[in-house]
Design a protein around this motif. Sequence first.
Motif, PDB file in Angstrom:
ATOM      1  N   ALA A 119       6.045 -15.075  -9.996  1.00  0.00           N
ATOM      2  CA  ALA A 119       6.188 -15.967  -8.848  1.00  0.00           C
ATOM      3  C   ALA A 119       6.907 -15.258  -7.701  1.00  0.00           C
ATOM      4  O   ALA A 119       6.545 -15.417  -6.535  1.00  0.00           O
ATOM      5  CB  ALA A 119       6.939 -17.227  -9.249  1.00  0.00           C
ATOM      6  N   SER A 120       7.900 -14.451  -8.021  1.00  0.00           N
ATOM      7  CA  SER A 120       8.629 -13.703  -6.997  1.00  0.00           C
ATOM      8  C   SER A 120       7.728 -12.661  -6.334  1.00  0.00           C
ATOM      9  O   SER A 120       7.747 -12.490  -5.110  1.00  0.00           O
ATOM     10  CB  SER A 120       9.848 -13.039  -7.622  1.00  0.00           C
ATOM     11  OG  SER A 120      10.560 -12.302  -6.667  1.00  0.00           O
ATOM     12  N   THR A 121       6.928 -11.987  -7.143  1.00  0.00           N
ATOM     13  CA  THR A 121       5.983 -11.001  -6.609  1.00  0.00           C
ATOM     14  C   THR A 121       4.966 -11.675  -5.703  1.00  0.00           C
ATOM     15  O   THR A 121       4.644 -11.165  -4.625  1.00  0.00           O
ATOM     16  CB  THR A 121       5.273 -10.259  -7.753  1.00  0.00           C
ATOM     17  OG1 THR A 121       6.254  -9.610  -8.561  1.00  0.00           O
ATOM     18  CG2 THR A 121       4.285  -9.234  -7.232  1.00  0.00           C
ATOM     19  N   ALA A 122       4.455 -12.826  -6.131  1.00  0.00           N
ATOM     20  CA  ALA A 122       3.483 -13.568  -5.323  1.00  0.00           C
ATOM     21  C   ALA A 122       4.103 -14.005  -3.991  1.00  0.00           C
ATOM     22  O   ALA A 122       3.455 -13.906  -2.940  1.00  0.00           O
ATOM     23  CB  ALA A 122       2.983 -14.776  -6.097  1.00  0.00           C
ATOM     24  N   LYS A 123       5.334 -14.446  -4.034  1.00  0.00           N
ATOM     25  CA  LYS A 123       6.024 -14.878  -2.811  1.00  0.00           C
ATOM     26  C   LYS A 123       6.196 -13.704  -1.852  1.00  0.00           C
ATOM     27  O   LYS A 123       5.949 -13.825  -0.650  1.00  0.00           O
ATOM     28  CB  LYS A 123       7.383 -15.471  -3.174  1.00  0.00           C
ATOM     29  CG  LYS A 123       8.178 -15.955  -1.997  1.00  0.00           C
ATOM     30  CD  LYS A 123       9.511 -16.511  -2.452  1.00  0.00           C
ATOM     31  CE  LYS A 123      10.374 -16.874  -1.265  1.00  0.00           C
ATOM     32  NZ  LYS A 123      11.713 -17.286  -1.661  1.00  0.00           N
ATOM     33  N   ASP A 124       6.611 -12.552  -2.374  1.00  0.00           N
ATOM     34  CA  ASP A 124       6.790 -11.366  -1.530  1.00  0.00           C
ATOM     35  C   ASP A 124       5.467 -10.890  -0.941  1.00  0.00           C
ATOM     36  O   ASP A 124       5.403 -10.505   0.227  1.00  0.00           O
ATOM     37  CB  ASP A 124       7.443 -10.240  -2.327  1.00  0.00           C
ATOM     38  CG  ASP A 124       8.884 -10.540  -2.707  1.00  0.00           C
ATOM     39  OD1 ASP A 124       9.487 -11.466  -2.122  1.00  0.00           O
ATOM     40  OD2 ASP A 124       9.412  -9.849  -3.604  1.00  0.00           O
ATOM     41  N   MET A 178       3.932  -1.725  -4.756  1.00  0.00           N
ATOM     42  CA  MET A 178       2.799  -1.896  -3.875  1.00  0.00           C
ATOM     43  C   MET A 178       2.852  -0.883  -2.741  1.00  0.00           C
ATOM     44  O   MET A 178       1.830  -0.340  -2.363  1.00  0.00           O
ATOM     45  CB  MET A 178       2.773  -3.311  -3.315  1.00  0.00           C
ATOM     46  CG  MET A 178       2.344  -4.356  -4.324  1.00  0.00           C
ATOM     47  SD  MET A 178       2.106  -6.002  -3.645  1.00  0.00           S
ATOM     48  CE  MET A 178       3.790  -6.511  -3.426  1.00  0.00           C
ATOM     49  N   PHE A 179       4.060  -0.696  -2.215  1.00  0.00           N
ATOM     50  CA  PHE A 179       4.185   0.259  -1.117  1.00  0.00           C
ATOM     51  C   PHE A 179       3.916   1.691  -1.574  1.00  0.00           C
ATOM     52  O   PHE A 179       3.304   2.470  -0.848  1.00  0.00           O
ATOM     53  CB  PHE A 179       5.576   0.200  -0.487  1.00  0.00           C
ATOM     54  CG  PHE A 179       5.826  -1.052   0.289  1.00  0.00           C
ATOM     55  CD1 PHE A 179       5.017  -1.396   1.345  1.00  0.00           C
ATOM     56  CD2 PHE A 179       6.863  -1.881  -0.047  1.00  0.00           C
ATOM     57  CE1 PHE A 179       5.241  -2.545   2.069  1.00  0.00           C
ATOM     58  CE2 PHE A 179       7.109  -3.036   0.666  1.00  0.00           C
ATOM     59  CZ  PHE A 179       6.293  -3.378   1.725  1.00  0.00           C
ATOM     60  N   LEU A 180       4.388   2.027  -2.759  1.00  0.00           N
ATOM     61  CA  LEU A 180       4.179   3.394  -3.253  1.00  0.00           C
ATOM     62  C   LEU A 180       2.696   3.720  -3.364  1.00  0.00           C
ATOM     63  O   LEU A 180       2.262   4.809  -3.013  1.00  0.00           O
ATOM     64  CB  LEU A 180       4.853   3.579  -4.611  1.00  0.00           C
ATOM     65  CG  LEU A 180       6.376   3.604  -4.626  1.00  0.00           C
ATOM     66  CD1 LEU A 180       6.884   3.698  -6.058  1.00  0.00           C
ATOM     67  CD2 LEU A 180       6.916   4.735  -3.805  1.00  0.00           C
TER      68      LEU A 180
END
Length: 85
Positions: free
Chosen positions: A55-60, A1-3
């Motif tokens: 789920a981890s991506t959504a949490k981040d 996402m940052f890239l």
Amino acid sequence: MFLGSRRIVDGINHMKDLGSQGLARERVEKDKAMFGGRELSGKTLAVIGLGHIGASTAKDAAALGMDVVGYDPGLSVTSALKLPQ
């Protein structure tokens, strides 16, 4: 996402080109505004698949202030209720 949001790869390639021309030191401050990018906070992220990675991506993303929408056709209601809010 940052890239993607900050155009980091474009900035690296630009600096490599300037470095090969010997112009990197004098242009770094002037040219960095070209790669400012966008803020992620307030943007919406759609997550397809809410297994461990989704789920981890959504949490981040939620921790970064993003609105998160998820979809997983194989997810039961009880499993969905256990996902981080």
